[in-house]
Scaffold this motif. Structure first.
Motif, short mmCIF file in Angstrom:
data_model
loop_
_atom_site.label_atom_id
_atom_site.label_comp_id
_atom_site.label_asym_id
_atom_site.label_seq_id
_atom_site.Cartn_x
_atom_site.Cartn_y
_atom_site.Cartn_z
N CYS A 1 7.08 2.60 -0.52
CA CYS A 1 8.11 2.63 -1.31
C CYS A 1 8.00 3.74 -2.40
CB CYS A 1 8.39 1.17 -1.97
SG CYS A 1 8.95 0.15 -0.82
N LYS A 2 9.09 4.04 -2.89
CA LYS A 2 9.13 4.81 -4.28
C LYS A 2 10.08 4.38 -5.22
CE LYS A 2 7.61 9.28 -2.01
NZ LYS A 2 8.34 10.68 -1.73
N LEU A 3 9.81 3.83 -6.34
CA LEU A 3 10.45 3.64 -7.55
C LEU A 3 10.43 4.42 -8.82
CD1 LEU A 3 9.67 0.82 -5.35
CD2 LEU A 3 9.70 -0.36 -7.78
N ALA B 1 0.76 -1.23 -0.21
CA ALA B 1 -0.05 0.02 0.08
C ALA B 1 1.03 1.42 0.00
CB ALA B 1 -1.09 -0.03 1.24
N TYR B 2 0.38 2.31 -0.61
CA TYR B 2 0.98 3.58 -0.69
C TYR B 2 2.34 3.73 -1.51
CZ TYR B 2 -2.64 4.62 3.08
OH TYR B 2 -3.69 4.51 3.87
N THR B 3 2.44 2.57 -2.17
CA THR B 3 3.77 2.82 -2.91
C THR B 3 3.43 3.36 -4.36
OG1 THR B 3 5.01 0.90 -1.88
CG2 THR B 3 5.41 1.24 -4.19
N ILE B 4 4.86 4.05 -4.76
CA ILE B 4 4.64 4.61 -6.20
C ILE B 4 5.55 3.80 -7.14
CG2 ILE B 4 5.20 6.53 -7.40
CD1 ILE B 4 4.75 8.24 -4.62
N VAL B 5 5.02 3.46 -8.05
CA VAL B 5 5.97 2.70 -9.32
C VAL B 5 5.67 3.60 -10.39
CG1 VAL B 5 6.00 0.97 -10.78
CG2 VAL B 5 5.03 0.45 -8.49
N GLY B 6 6.96 4.32 -10.55
CA GLY B 6 7.19 5.50 -11.27
C GLY B 6 7.07 5.38 -13.04
#
Length: 249
Positions: free
Chosen positions: A140-142, A120-125
């Motif tokens: 996480c931030k990718l 949850a709340y992760t950003i996959v760029g």
């Protein structure tokens, strides 16, 4: 053609579906969703409430296997699941067997392969690739065009900068021995990897550790240490104010 919604599919109240979109048999879409134009939703996909899926995206795609692929074909992958309040960008592909928890953003042109979980709340760029059998934690931030190799584990609060590259094959495609040793990377809770860094197969980035941009990681990185260079070597401790325990989240 405006839409193709299979009779066995279920579309929740208040959900809008764009033109030339296909919703396959057994798919379930919760209430309040916004499905763009030209979207393909494969059989038995489960989509929560208030999910936005932008134009030309594919959800639940079955993987392909080349005749000489090292990956074995899998039958009966479980249905893809998207949690509540997710946002999926334009031309993204999320494969069968994925589970995306609530409030995840998967940006334009990203690819999330089969049997991947994203917390949850992760950003996959934009343009990120997460290969098969990976686990990505929460928050996480990718970032743009980073590449997460198969069999990797990213724990919670991990930061991956743009164009980071990871690998799982120390034999670089040669010899039968390599089949015994495929191993992705592990980034422990709060680990960070700077722009353009390369992390070699099986390496572990310790909790709250930091890999400087442009480094090549050939050894495990201890917790709370900064490494830099080619090959990466320990430089100094991560400053106290940057540690997870000192953030106001």
């Amino acid at each position: 053609m405006t839409q193709s919604i299979h009779p066995t599919a279920k579309v929740g109240k208040g959900t809008t579906v764009g033109e030339n979109t296909i919703i396959s048999q057994g798919a379930t879409i919760g209430p309040g969703c916004l499905i763009g134009h030209g979207v393909v939703i494969h059989p038995n996909v489960r989509i929560g409430k208030n999910v936005r899926i932008d134009d030309h995206t594919v959800i639940g795609k079955q993987p392909m296997r080349a005749a000489n692929s090292i990956m074995k074909a899998e039958d009966n992958l479980p249905p893809t699941k998207l949690g509540d309040d997710c946002i999926i960008g334009t031309s993204a592909i999320i494969y069968a067997g994925c589970e995306i928890e609530q409030k995840v953003l998967v940006a334009d042109y990203a690819s999330v392969r089969e049997k991947v979980t994203v917390g949850a709340y992760t950003i996959v760029g934009r343009g990120v690739t997460i290969e098969n059998y990976c686990t990505v934690g929460r928050y996480c931030k990718l970032e743009t065009e980073s590449y997460i190799t198969a069999y990797s584990v990213l724990e919670d609060r991990v930061f991956i900068a743009p164009q980071v590259t990871t690998s799982n094959d120390n034999y670089t495609g040669r010899t039968e021995e390599r089949f015994k040793h495929f191993k992705g990377i592990t980034v422990k809770k709060g680990g960070r990897v700077g722009v353009g860094a390369v992390v070699l197969p099986g390496k572990v980035i310790g909790e709250d550790a930091l890999v400087a941009g442009g480094s090549v990681v050939t050894k495990d990185v201890p917790p709370k240490k900064i490494v830099r260079g080619v090959p990466a070597r320990i430089w100094r401790n991560v400053p106290d104010e940057q540690l997870l325990e000192n953030q106001d989240w």
